[in-house]
Design a protein around this motif. Structure first.
Motif, PDB file in Angstrom:
ATOM      1  N   GLY A   1      47.113  37.729  35.226  1.00  0.00           N
ATOM      2  CA  GLY A   1      46.187  37.656  36.366  1.00  0.00           C
ATOM      3  C   GLY A   1      45.612  39.012  36.753  1.00  0.00           C
ATOM      4  N   TRP A   2      46.363  40.071  36.448  1.00  0.00           N
ATOM      5  CA  TRP A   2      45.906  41.432  36.776  1.00  0.00           C
ATOM      6  C   TRP A   2      44.581  41.780  36.092  1.00  0.00           C
ATOM      7  N   ALA A   3      44.225  41.056  35.022  1.00  0.00           N
ATOM      8  CA  ALA A   3      43.026  41.421  34.249  1.00  0.00           C
ATOM      9  C   ALA A   3      41.762  40.722  34.759  1.00  0.00           C
ATOM     10  N   ALA A   4      41.887  39.968  35.856  1.00  0.00           N
ATOM     11  CA  ALA A   4      40.761  39.123  36.285  1.00  0.00           C
ATOM     12  C   ALA A   4      39.487  39.925  36.567  1.00  0.00           C
ATOM     13  N   ASP A   5      39.623  41.087  37.207  1.00  0.00           N
ATOM     14  CA  ASP A   5      38.408  41.834  37.574  1.00  0.00           C
ATOM     15  C   ASP A   5      37.647  42.299  36.330  1.00  0.00           C
ATOM     16  N   GLU A   6      38.408  42.807  35.368  1.00  0.00           N
ATOM     17  CA  GLU A   6      37.747  43.296  34.153  1.00  0.00           C
ATOM     18  C   GLU A   6      37.099  42.136  33.381  1.00  0.00           C
ATOM     19  N   LEU A   7      37.778  40.999  33.365  1.00  0.00           N
ATOM     20  CA  LEU A   7      37.222  39.836  32.654  1.00  0.00           C
ATOM     21  C   LEU A   7      35.998  39.290  33.383  1.00  0.00           C
ATOM     22  N   ASN A   8      36.028  39.405  34.694  1.00  0.00           N
ATOM     23  CA  ASN A   8      34.860  38.991  35.474  1.00  0.00           C
ATOM     24  C   ASN A   8      33.644  39.841  35.078  1.00  0.00           C
ATOM     25  N   ALA A   9      33.873  41.144  34.943  1.00  0.00           N
ATOM     26  CA  ALA A   9      32.769  42.037  34.554  1.00  0.00           C
ATOM     27  C   ALA A   9      32.293  41.710  33.137  1.00  0.00           C
ATOM     28  N   LEU A  10      33.244  41.447  32.250  1.00  0.00           N
ATOM     29  CA  LEU A  10      32.862  41.123  30.866  1.00  0.00           C
ATOM     30  C   LEU A  10      32.117  39.790  30.810  1.00  0.00           C
ATOM     31  N   GLY A  11      32.614  38.807  31.563  1.00  0.00           N
ATOM     32  CA  GLY A  11      31.965  37.493  31.586  1.00  0.00           C
ATOM     33  C   GLY A  11      30.531  37.591  32.082  1.00  0.00           C
ATOM     34  N   LYS A  12      30.328  38.473  33.057  1.00  0.00           N
ATOM     35  CA  LYS A  12      28.969  38.660  33.595  1.00  0.00           C
ATOM     36  C   LYS A  12      28.083  39.332  32.535  1.00  0.00           C
ATOM     37  N   ALA A  13      28.619  40.386  31.911  1.00  0.00           N
ATOM     38  CA  ALA A  13      27.824  41.118  30.911  1.00  0.00           C
ATOM     39  C   ALA A  13      27.462  40.209  29.732  1.00  0.00           C
ATOM     40  N   LEU A  14      28.402  39.402  29.290  1.00  0.00           N
ATOM     41  CA  LEU A  14      28.137  38.533  28.136  1.00  0.00           C
ATOM     42  C   LEU A  14      27.106  37.458  28.464  1.00  0.00           C
ATOM     43  N   GLY A  15      27.080  37.039  29.710  1.00  0.00           N
ATOM     44  CA  GLY A  15      26.171  35.960  30.091  1.00  0.00           C
ATOM     45  C   GLY A  15      24.802  36.421  30.565  1.00  0.00           C
ATOM     46  N   GLU A  16      24.552  37.734  30.550  1.00  0.00           N
ATOM     47  CA  GLU A  16      23.205  38.210  30.903  1.00  0.00           C
ATOM     48  C   GLU A  16      22.208  37.692  29.867  1.00  0.00           C
ATOM     49  N   ALA A  17      20.998  37.411  30.325  1.00  0.00           N
ATOM     50  CA  ALA A  17      19.980  36.899  29.400  1.00  0.00           C
ATOM     51  C   ALA A  17      19.781  37.860  28.228  1.00  0.00           C
ATOM     52  N   GLU A  18      19.835  39.153  28.527  1.00  0.00           N
ATOM     53  CA  GLU A  18      19.609  40.155  27.474  1.00  0.00           C
ATOM     54  C   GLU A  18      20.706  40.083  26.408  1.00  0.00           C
ATOM     55  N   THR A  19      21.958  39.889  26.818  1.00  0.00           N
ATOM     56  CA  THR A  19      23.062  39.819  25.847  1.00  0.00           C
ATOM     57  C   THR A  19      22.920  38.556  25.000  1.00  0.00           C
ATOM     58  N   ILE A  20      22.565  37.474  25.657  1.00  0.00           N
ATOM     59  CA  ILE A  20      22.389  36.221  24.912  1.00  0.00           C
ATOM     60  C   ILE A  20      21.303  36.402  23.846  1.00  0.00           C
ATOM     61  N   ARG A  21      20.248  37.114  24.209  1.00  0.00           N
ATOM     62  CA  ARG A  21      19.164  37.355  23.246  1.00  0.00           C
ATOM     63  C   ARG A  21      19.646  38.232  22.081  1.00  0.00           C
ATOM     64  N   LEU A  22      20.552  39.171  22.381  1.00  0.00           N
ATOM     65  CA  LEU A  22      21.093  40.011  21.299  1.00  0.00           C
ATOM     66  C   LEU A  22      21.789  39.142  20.246  1.00  0.00           C
ATOM     67  N   GLY A  23      22.507  38.124  20.722  1.00  0.00           N
ATOM     68  CA  GLY A  23      23.192  37.215  19.792  1.00  0.00           C
ATOM     69  C   GLY A  23      22.207  36.535  18.859  1.00  0.00           C
TER      70      GLY A  23
END
Ligand SMILES: Cc1cc2nc3c(=O)[nH]c(=O)nc-3n(C[C@H](O)[C@H](O)[C@H](O)COP(=O)(O)OP(=O)(O)OC[C@H]3O[C@@H](n4cnc5c(N)ncnc54)[C@H](O)[C@@H]3O)c2cc1C
Length: 544
Positions: free
Chosen positions: A33-55
């Protein structure tokens, strides 16, 4: 003028973490559970429209091999699209290739599993070097002097794409080369030769000559390679550059034209007297590299669970907007049944991979048994279910799901490979049998866990009885039953996990549909009493 109606908005931007209740719950349950904040940031970054377009871009522009320069010199370089590098920068920046080694501790592998689960949803090609680097570390540690040199560069969060000797780089990635043309499952058939050249203190140096039929991510900085030495099949670390700062004798012959995983390069390679260092004991190459394979198999299961989650998220999102016959698809009772069934499969896969990742954080006997037996079992079953689930989820989107602007075709093409590499389905199931046979107390411990669940739920009892019968002395060595045993172990364990952790509607429906007499694997055939709507709402990709 032509008006566009009845089309959903794209599922972007969206936070893959905040919209995944099942994953968030699993993180806490499996002690990270201690990792939630970092995963929240990663989840946000991965779901940005720009990141999706990179894929999309990384797959639309596959890597190109430059075997020679314009003058005819060998250079053996692969050129990747900038999107590939941008995605690797993100993944390495999140520590997905190294975090449990760089900062070990309770929940470290679980936290990383949650991160890679999300990465796989946006782009699976870059997952390959991330997984291989993560898996290489325990194998590398079997040569402490070599590990001492390489680990500091592995355990950084800086992606350094330059093709330079590792000593000049801020961060490095590792790959592996085992498979040869004449055999991938049966590694004893490897013919690549390793000739001893001398020792430098504790480091034993060899020259490798031979071919490998698959070597993915060939721009990695070094590879764990199997080759025949005098003492038998052994494991070597073969860097792209020699210790003298020359290009090592690693000749990339061609890149595979693959069904999926197209952003990633997979090469055929010739070792032309390539310099390598012995890792582990000479003659113990398979046990040494299998250390790496186990982690990579865990990652195959995580990756396929990620593909499933993305497919389910896209399907529920689409059905929440699209109207047919005056009703949203999500409100059509048969479609709700299909979506709920897909969500069940995805939740069960997520629960299992997160529980399995916890076994990599713990060191007691139960954890070792889980790692050794449940890793190949989970890889077999989850990777086998992913292509079926993705195909069904694609159909939820109708024709729009079949076109390349949509992520579904990419998920579909990607899905089978996790089942093939790192040991195909049969090999995984035979490994389950071998582990059960060799690890004293393993069958008893796992059956005990299932029996505990069976006290609460008699449908699990049927699986326990079946497994007990198959694992009895009489059937023990019958290889023809290995898949049935692998399947039952996983289904039983998934049911046990859901019964302990998920809402009753989910656990109940899973037991009914996966353990019951009527279960035949068809999605969307859940019994009428199942609370489909509640299951779909739980899985909907909206912040909850
Ligand atoms: C995209 C991609 C990338 C890859 N990257 C790498 C890489 O980076 N490094 C690397 O080393 N390899 C890599 N591989 C190779 C991969 O690991 C092998 O393809 C895989 O291990 C299977 O080996 P094989 O292809 O030789 O098939 P085979 O060994 O010929 O197996 C064929 C089939 O027979 C089955 N089988 C084999 N033995 C038995 C048995 N005893 N009983 C029942 N069934 C059996 C297998 O399950 C499989 O279904 C990659 C493969 C792919 C597709």
């Amino acid at each position: 003028m032509y008006e566009v109606t009845n089309q959903p908005p794209p599922l972007e931007p969206y936070n893959l973490w905040r919209t995944d209740r099942v994953l968030r719950e699993a993180l806490v349950r499996e002690k990270a559970g201690w990792a939630a904040d970092e995963l929240n940031a990663l989840g946000k970054a991965l779901g940005e429209a720009e990141t999706i377009r990179l894929g999309f871009a990384a797959n639309a522009h596959p890597p190109v091999l430059h075997a020679f320069d314009r003058y005819g010199h060998r250079i053996d370089e692969v050129e990747f699209h900038p999107a590939w590098h941008a995605l690797l920068t993100l993944a390495v920046g999140a520590g997905l290739h190294c975090s449990p080694w760089a900062a070990p501790g309770a929940g470290a592998h679980v936290a990383r599993a949650a991160g890679t689960f999300m990465l796989a949803q946006i782009e699976s090609g870059v997952y390959c070097p991330i997984a291989m680097t993560y898996g290489a570390v325990p194998a590398l540690r079997q040569a402490p002097a070599t590990a001492a040199e390489w680990l500091p560069r592995i355990c950084t969060r800086q992606y350094d794409p330059r093709f330079r000797p590792a000593t000049e780089k801020t961060g490095v990635l590792l790959g592996m080369a085992m498979t040869e043309n004449q055999g991938g499952s049966d590694l004893r058939t490897n013919t690549t030769q390793a000739e001893f050249r001398g020792s430098d203190g504790p480091r034993h140096l060899f020259r490798l000559t031979g071919q490998k039929w698959f070597m993915s991510a060939p721009m990695c900085d070094a590879f764990l390679v199997l080759a025949q030495a005098k003492g038998g099949l052994s494991c070597f670390l073969v860097p792209r550059w020699t210790r003298d700062g020359e290009r090592n004798g690693i000749h990339l012959l061609r890149l595979k034209d693959k069904l999926g995983n197209r952003s990633n390069a997979s090469s055929e390679v010739e070792f032309a007297g390539a310099e390598g260092e012995l890792i582990g004991e000479e003659g113990r190459g398979i046990p040494t590299i299998i250390e790496m394979s186990n982690y990579a198999r865990l990652d195959c299961a995580i990756g396929s669970a990620g593909l499933m989650r993305q497919a389910v998220a896209q399907a529920i999102h689409h059905a929440s907007y699209r109207v047919a016959f005056q009703k949203k698809l999500i409100d059509q009772r048969l479609m709700t049944n299909v979506l709920a069934d897909l969500a069940l499969e995805s939740e069960a896969a997520t629960a299992l991979i997160m529980r399995l990742a916890r076994a990599y954080d713990e060191g007691d006997e139960a954890a070792l048994i889980w790692r050794r037996v449940m890793t190949p079992a989970a890889k077999f079953w989850i990777c086998k279910r992913a292509p079926l689930l993705v195909a069904e989820a694609m159909e939820v989107l109708g024709g729009s799901g079949y076109v390349e602007e949509c992520v579904m075709p990419r998920l579909y093409r990607e899905a089978p490979v996790n089942s093939i590499w790192e040991g195909a389905g049969n090999i995984m199931c035979l490994d389950v049998l071998r582990a059960l046979e060799r690890m004293a107390g393993a069958a008893e411990l796992l059956l005990g866990e299932l029996s505990d669940a069976a006290h609460a739920e008699k449908r699990v009892q049927a699986v326990v009885t079946r497994l007990q019968r198959k694992l009895s002395a009489r059937d023990w060595k019958d290889e023809s039953q290995a898949r049935a045993i692998g399947r039952d172990l996983v289904l039983g364990m998934q049911a046990a996990l859901l019964l302990a952790q998920a809402p009753p509607a989910v656990a109940d429906a899973f037991c009914d549909s996966r353990l019951g007499a009527e279960s035949d694997g068809t999605f969307g055939a859940l019994p009428a009493a199942v609370q489909c709507r509640a299951i779909v709402e739980r899985a909907a990709p909206i912040p909850q």
